[in-house]
Design a protein around this motif. Structure first.
Motif, PDB file in Angstrom:
ATOM      1  N   ALA A 193       0.824  -1.214   0.000  1.00  0.00           N
ATOM      2  CA  ALA A 193       0.000   0.000   0.000  1.00  0.00           C
ATOM      3  C   ALA A 193       0.854   1.258   0.000  1.00  0.00           C
ATOM      4  O   ALA A 193       0.609   2.202  -0.772  1.00  0.00           O
ATOM      5  N   SER A 194       1.855   1.289   0.870  1.00  0.00           N
ATOM      6  CA  SER A 194       2.729   2.455   0.941  1.00  0.00           C
ATOM      7  C   SER A 194       3.581   2.592  -0.315  1.00  0.00           C
ATOM      8  O   SER A 194       3.781   3.692  -0.834  1.00  0.00           O
ATOM      9  N   ALA A 195       4.072   1.472  -0.816  1.00  0.00           N
ATOM     10  CA  ALA A 195       4.896   1.503  -2.029  1.00  0.00           C
ATOM     11  C   ALA A 195       4.106   2.039  -3.212  1.00  0.00           C
ATOM     12  O   ALA A 195       4.631   2.810  -4.031  1.00  0.00           O
ATOM     13  N   ASP A 196       2.831   1.648  -3.304  1.00  0.00           N
ATOM     14  CA  ASP A 196       2.002   2.122  -4.419  1.00  0.00           C
ATOM     15  C   ASP A 196       1.756   3.627  -4.371  1.00  0.00           C
ATOM     16  O   ASP A 196       1.468   4.240  -5.397  1.00  0.00           O
ATOM     17  N   ARG A 197       1.851   4.219  -3.198  1.00  0.00           N
ATOM     18  CA  ARG A 197       1.697   5.679  -3.097  1.00  0.00           C
ATOM     19  C   ARG A 197       2.982   6.418  -3.477  1.00  0.00           C
ATOM     20  O   ARG A 197       2.940   7.613  -3.763  1.00  0.00           O
ATOM     21  N   GLN A 198       4.097   5.701  -3.476  1.00  0.00           N
ATOM     22  CA  GLN A 198       5.387   6.339  -3.755  1.00  0.00           C
ATOM     23  C   GLN A 198       5.997   5.954  -5.095  1.00  0.00           C
ATOM     24  O   GLN A 198       6.747   6.744  -5.685  1.00  0.00           O
ATOM     25  N   PHE A 199       5.683   4.761  -5.572  1.00  0.00           N
ATOM     26  CA  PHE A 199       6.319   4.254  -6.785  1.00  0.00           C
ATOM     27  C   PHE A 199       5.263   3.665  -7.713  1.00  0.00           C
ATOM     28  O   PHE A 199       4.398   2.904  -7.282  1.00  0.00           O
ATOM     29  N   ALA A 200       5.369   3.993  -8.995  1.00  0.00           N
ATOM     30  CA  ALA A 200       4.465   3.395  -9.974  1.00  0.00           C
ATOM     31  C   ALA A 200       4.832   1.930 -10.177  1.00  0.00           C
ATOM     32  O   ALA A 200       6.007   1.544 -10.122  1.00  0.00           O
ATOM     33  N   ARG A 201       3.845   1.119 -10.436  1.00  0.00           N
ATOM     34  CA  ARG A 201       4.108  -0.263 -10.807  1.00  0.00           C
ATOM     35  C   ARG A 201       4.681  -0.294 -12.224  1.00  0.00           C
ATOM     36  O   ARG A 201       4.455   0.635 -13.008  1.00  0.00           O
ATOM     37  N   PRO A 202       5.425  -1.330 -12.567  1.00  0.00           N
ATOM     38  CA  PRO A 202       6.007  -1.389 -13.920  1.00  0.00           C
ATOM     39  C   PRO A 202       4.920  -1.327 -14.996  1.00  0.00           C
ATOM     40  O   PRO A 202       3.865  -1.943 -14.866  1.00  0.00           O
ATOM     41  N   ILE A 258      -7.109  11.152  -6.436  1.00  0.00           N
ATOM     42  CA  ILE A 258      -7.395  10.835  -7.834  1.00  0.00           C
ATOM     43  C   ILE A 258      -6.184  10.198  -8.510  1.00  0.00           C
ATOM     44  O   ILE A 258      -6.308   9.155  -9.151  1.00  0.00           O
ATOM     45  N   HIS A 259      -5.002  10.812  -8.372  1.00  0.00           N
ATOM     46  CA  HIS A 259      -3.833  10.236  -9.044  1.00  0.00           C
ATOM     47  C   HIS A 259      -3.169   9.137  -8.221  1.00  0.00           C
ATOM     48  O   HIS A 259      -2.452   8.301  -8.759  1.00  0.00           O
ATOM     49  N   GLY A 260      -3.393   9.120  -6.903  1.00  0.00           N
ATOM     50  CA  GLY A 260      -2.960   8.000  -6.081  1.00  0.00           C
ATOM     51  C   GLY A 260      -1.538   8.032  -5.578  1.00  0.00           C
ATOM     52  O   GLY A 260      -1.049   7.031  -5.037  1.00  0.00           O
ATOM     53  N   TYR A 261      -0.852   9.175  -5.723  1.00  0.00           N
ATOM     54  CA  TYR A 261       0.532   9.283  -5.267  1.00  0.00           C
ATOM     55  C   TYR A 261       0.667  10.353  -4.183  1.00  0.00           C
ATOM     56  O   TYR A 261      -0.198  11.217  -4.042  1.00  0.00           O
ATOM     57  N   ILE A 262       1.757  10.277  -3.455  1.00  0.00           N
ATOM     58  CA  ILE A 262       2.094  11.372  -2.560  1.00  0.00           C
ATOM     59  C   ILE A 262       2.348  12.618  -3.408  1.00  0.00           C
ATOM     60  O   ILE A 262       2.555  12.529  -4.623  1.00  0.00           O
ATOM     61  N   PHE A 263       2.298  13.772  -2.785  1.00  0.00           N
ATOM     62  CA  PHE A 263       2.597  15.005  -3.500  1.00  0.00           C
ATOM     63  C   PHE A 263       4.051  14.976  -3.950  1.00  0.00           C
ATOM     64  O   PHE A 263       4.966  14.797  -3.157  1.00  0.00           O
ATOM     65  N   GLU A 264       4.264  15.159  -5.262  1.00  0.00           N
ATOM     66  CA  GLU A 264       5.610  15.130  -5.833  1.00  0.00           C
ATOM     67  C   GLU A 264       5.896  16.442  -6.551  1.00  0.00           C
ATOM     68  O   GLU A 264       5.715  16.544  -7.770  1.00  0.00           O
ATOM     69  N   PRO A 265       6.335  17.457  -5.845  1.00  0.00           N
ATOM     70  CA  PRO A 265       6.618  18.735  -6.503  1.00  0.00           C
ATOM     71  C   PRO A 265       7.776  18.650  -7.490  1.00  0.00           C
ATOM     72  O   PRO A 265       7.951  19.567  -8.297  1.00  0.00           O
ATOM     73  N   TRP A 266       8.543  17.582  -7.435  1.00  0.00           N
ATOM     74  CA  TRP A 266       9.703  17.415  -8.306  1.00  0.00           C
ATOM     75  C   TRP A 266       9.363  16.734  -9.640  1.00  0.00           C
ATOM     76  O   TRP A 266      10.168  16.735 -10.555  1.00  0.00           O
ATOM     77  N   HIS A 267       8.181  16.122  -9.749  1.00  0.00           N
ATOM     78  CA  HIS A 267       7.843  15.330 -10.935  1.00  0.00           C
ATOM     79  C   HIS A 267       7.082  16.190 -11.947  1.00  0.00           C
ATOM     80  O   HIS A 267       5.954  16.599 -11.700  1.00  0.00           O
ATOM     81  N   TRP A 268       7.711  16.432 -13.116  1.00  0.00           N
ATOM     82  CA  TRP A 268       7.118  17.251 -14.170  1.00  0.00           C
ATOM     83  C   TRP A 268       7.038  16.438 -15.456  1.00  0.00           C
ATOM     84  O   TRP A 268       7.952  15.695 -15.786  1.00  0.00           O
ATOM     85  N   ARG A 269       5.939  16.602 -16.157  1.00  0.00           N
ATOM     86  CA  ARG A 269       5.656  15.781 -17.340  1.00  0.00           C
ATOM     87  C   ARG A 269       5.463  16.661 -18.562  1.00  0.00           C
ATOM     88  O   ARG A 269       4.752  17.668 -18.521  1.00  0.00           O
TER      89      ARG A 269
END
Length: 319
Positions: A193-202, A258-269
Motif C-alpha cells: 500500500a505504501s509503495a504504491d503511493r510512492q512508486f508506480a508499478r512497472p 485521484i492520481h494515487g501518489y504522494i505530493f511530488e513537486p519534483w515530478h514534471w511531465r
C-alpha cells in the motif's frame, strides 16, 4: 490547411455547436466512421488545429452542454456524483471517462499509442512491458528524454538560468525492468500500500514514456531536499512558467485521491505546449481531468462522429 477547407471546417464546427446543419467536412473525414482516436489521429482526420478543437469544446461547455459526455458511462456518472456531491458534473464526467471511479489497478487499459505526447499513463492505463521510445536525446548526466521533450526542456532550463535560478535533473527515462525493481524494493521496505503511493508499478510509470523528469533545485534526492523543493524559487518559477515549454506538475497535492501518489513537486511531465498552455489558462491542475474532457479516445471519436453527422446534413452543397 487551405482557406476553403478552413471555411468548411468552421461552418461544420458551428453547426456542431449550435445544432444547425453545416457544411461538408474535408474529404479525409467522409468515407469511414471510426471509433476511438488519439489526439494526433483526430486532428489529422478533421484538419482542425488543437486550438480550434479546444475552442469548440469550450464553447459547447459554456452553452451548458457536456461535449465529453459518453452515453455508455451515464450510470457511472450518476454513481460517482452521489459519492462526490460537491463536484461539478463536468468534472465528474471527465474523471469517470478515465476510470477514476473504479479504483487503482482494477480495470487496466492499454495505452492506445505510447508515442502520443499527450497519452495518459497512470494506475489504470499501462504501457506495453517491452516498449521504449526510439527518439532519445541525452540531456546531460546520463539522463535521456524523447527528442521533443528534450528540446523544450533545454529551452526551459535556459530560461530558468536567465532568471538566476538552477534546476538539477535527478531522473528521466526508466525502463519497464528498472521500474519493476524500484517498485519491488519499495514493497519489501514499506509494504504494498505504501509503495504504491510512492512508486508506480512497472508499465504504469510516466518515466517509461521518456516524457517525465524529476527535478530539484540542488543535487541529491534525499527526503529533506524533496520536501523543501515546493518552497523554493525554482518551484514557484515552474508553477508560473513551465506550461509555456509544454510541462505540467503531474501530481498536485490536492488530487492525491485521484492520481494515487504522494505530493511530488519534483515530478514534471511533458504533454506538449498546446495542451499544457490550455490546462494553465483553463485552471485545470489535474491531467486526468483535462484528458477526460478533451483527449480521451472515446471523446475524440464521438466528436468526430458529430462532425460527420453535421457534414451529411449540409445545406451548402456547393462546398
Amino acid at each position: 490547411m487551405t482557406i476553403l477547407k478552413r471555411v468548411v471546417v468552421y461552418i461544420a464546427v458551428i453547426s456542431c455547436i449550435f445544432g444547425i446543419p453545416g457544411a461538408v467536412l474535408p474529404a479525409s473525414m467522409q468515407p469511414v466512421e471510426t471509433g476511438p482516436l488519439t489526439l494526433s489521429e483526430f486532428l489529422l482526420e478533421t484538419e482542425l488545429t488543437f486550438e480550434e478543437y479546444h475552442a469548440m469544446m469550450r464553447e459547447r461547455a459554456e452553452s451548458e452542454r457536456y461535449p465529453h459526455f459518453l452515453a455508455a458511462n451515464s450510470q457511472r456518472y450518476k454513481a460517482f456524483q452521489v459519492l462526490n456531491p460537491d463536484m461539478p458534473f463536468g468534472k465528474v464526467i471527465a474523471l469517470v471517462n478515465v476510470n477514476a471511479d473504479i479504483g487503482f489497478y482494477v480495470n487496466i487499459e492499454s495505452v492506445r499509442d505510447p508515442y502520443e505526447v499527450s497519452a495518459l499513463v497512470n494506475k489504470n492505463f499501462a504501457l506495453p512491458s517491452g516498449w521504449m521510445p526510439s527518439d532519445f536525446v541525452n540531456i546531460g548526466g546520463g539522463h535521456r528524454l524523447r527528442e521533443e521533450a528534450a528540446e523544450h526542456f533545454s529551452k526551459m532550463r535556459t530560461a530558468v538560468a536567465d532568471a538566476g535560478l538552477r534546476l538539477q535533473v535527478i531522473s528521466t527515462f526508466r525502463s519497464y525492468q528498472t521500474q519493476a525493481g524500484t517498485h519491488s524494493r519499495g514493497v519489501a521496505r514499506h509494504g504494498l500500500a505504501s509503495a504504491d503511493r510512492q512508486f508506480a508499478r512497472p508499465g504504469h510509470s510516466e518515466h517509461q514514456m521518456g516524457l517525465a523528469l524529476d527535478i530539484l533545485h540542488r543535487s541529491g534526492f534525499q527526503f529533506m531536499t524533496q520536501a523543501r523543493f515546493q518552497y523554493t524559487r525554482e518551484f514557484a518559477w515552474l508553477t508560473e512558467n513551465a506550461h509555456t515549454f509544454g510541462f505540467i506538475l503531474r501530481y498536485p497535492e490536492q488530487y492525491r485521491h485521484i492520481h494515487g501518489y504522494i505530493f511530488e513537486p519534483w515530478h514534471w511531465r511533458f504533454v506538449g505546449v498546446e495542451v499544457a498552455t490550455a490546462m494553465h489558462y483553463e485552471g485545470i491542475l489535474l491531467f486526468e481531468e483535462f484528458y477526460g474532457r478533451y483527449l480521451a479516445p472515446e471523446v475524440l471519436g464521438q466528436v468526430r462522429q458529430e462532425l460527420l453527422r453535421a457534414s451529411r446534413q449540409s445545406r451548402f452543397p456547393w462546398f
